[in-house]
Design an enzyme around this catalytic site. Structure first.
Site, PDB file in Angstrom:
ATOM      1  N   HIS A  22       0.846  -1.207   0.000  1.00 58.36           N
ATOM      2  CA  HIS A  22       0.000   0.000   0.000  1.00 58.36           C
ATOM      3  C   HIS A  22       0.881   1.257   0.000  1.00 58.36           C
ATOM      4  CE1 HIS A  22      -3.170  -2.598   2.231  1.00 58.36           C
ATOM      5  NE2 HIS A  22      -3.623  -2.404   1.004  1.00 58.36           N
ATOM      6  N   LYS A  46     -18.894  -5.330   8.667  1.00 57.22           N
ATOM      7  CA  LYS A  46     -17.710  -6.193   8.485  1.00 57.22           C
ATOM      8  C   LYS A  46     -16.653  -5.838   9.531  1.00 57.22           C
ATOM      9  CE  LYS A  46     -14.543  -7.318   4.806  1.00 57.22           C
ATOM     10  NZ  LYS A  46     -14.011  -6.793   3.573  1.00 57.22           N
ATOM     11  N   ARG A  95      -1.944  -5.822  -8.474  1.00 56.35           N
ATOM     12  CA  ARG A  95      -0.804  -6.720  -8.260  1.00 56.35           C
ATOM     13  C   ARG A  95      -0.704  -7.729  -9.401  1.00 56.35           C
ATOM     14  NH1 ARG A  95      -2.895  -8.046  -2.437  1.00 56.35           N
ATOM     15  NH2 ARG A  95      -4.659  -8.054  -3.838  1.00 56.35           N
ATOM     16  N   SER A 133      -2.984  -7.704   2.820  1.00 54.89           N
ATOM     17  CA  SER A 133      -3.263  -7.616   4.257  1.00 54.89           C
ATOM     18  C   SER A 133      -3.652  -8.984   4.789  1.00 54.89           C
ATOM     19  CB  SER A 133      -4.388  -6.616   4.523  1.00 54.89           C
ATOM     20  OG  SER A 133      -4.049  -5.347   4.037  1.00 54.89           O
TER      21      SER A 133
END
Ligand code: PNS
Length: 167
Positions: A22, A46, A95, A133
């Site tokens: 990030h 969430k 990515r 993450s």
């Protein structure tokens, strides 16, 4: 005529937690835009590993008060938030090809909802191509050494959460 308007970009995400991947995207975005708003999604339905406040603090601590970057939270529609912030673009890190389909779908929906905000995809440095993450949290949970994949303030917080982690 010179365009003097400040070019603002939103870099949205869950950032649960911020990774070096990030940070790499934020650095690249800074080279293109006058201001980058790192916007943490506040999604009450969430729960993540870290609270939204913890995520914001970790991002701020990792950026060392860089004035070109603002850290904020948002809820609801991203493009609506972008409109309020007068942003011209939404940044997303790309990515691998596996990211493409969902990112493409989200970008097209965002364009449909607000054609004035452009989606800009930045490729992370090769070094970070496999980091996320979730995979970092999983490794950290079982004591895997993730120390070179996250900034120092994140590493400290992960060590607090996972007693097995000792890097
Ligand atoms: O880091 P993430 O979890 O991949 O980020 C996803 C995020 C926050 C960019 C995305 O879920 C989002 O924009 N949510 C807000 C709701 C929205 O506008 N969704 C896109 C159009 S349906």
């Amino acid at each position: 005529m010179t365009d003097t308007k400040e070019r603002i970009a939103i870099y949205p995400g869950s950032f649960d937690p911020l990774t070096n991947g990030h940070l790499d995207v934020i650095k690249r975005a800074q080279d293109i835009f006058d201001k980058v708003v790192v916007a943490v999604l506040h999604n009450p339905s969430k729960t993540g590993l870290f609270t939204v406040n913890e995520r914001v603090s970790m991002i701020e601590d990792s950026l060392n008060g860089n004035p070109q970057i603002e850290v904020d939270t948002f809820d609801g529609l991203l493009v609506e938030y972008a409109r309020i912030k007068k942003a011209v673009a939404v940044i997303r890190g790309m990515r691998a090809i596996s990211d493409f389909e969902s990112e493409f779908q989200m970008a097209l929906m965002n364009r449909k909802l607000n054609k004035d905000v452009q989606s800009v995809f930045l490729m992370t440095g090769l070094r970070w191509i496999f980091t996320s993450s979730s995979i970092i949290k999983e490794a950290a949970q079982f004591g895997g050494d993730i120390s070179d994949m996250v900034p120092e303030p994140v590493k400290i917080k992960l060590m607090e959460k996972f007693p097995l982690l000792n890097c």
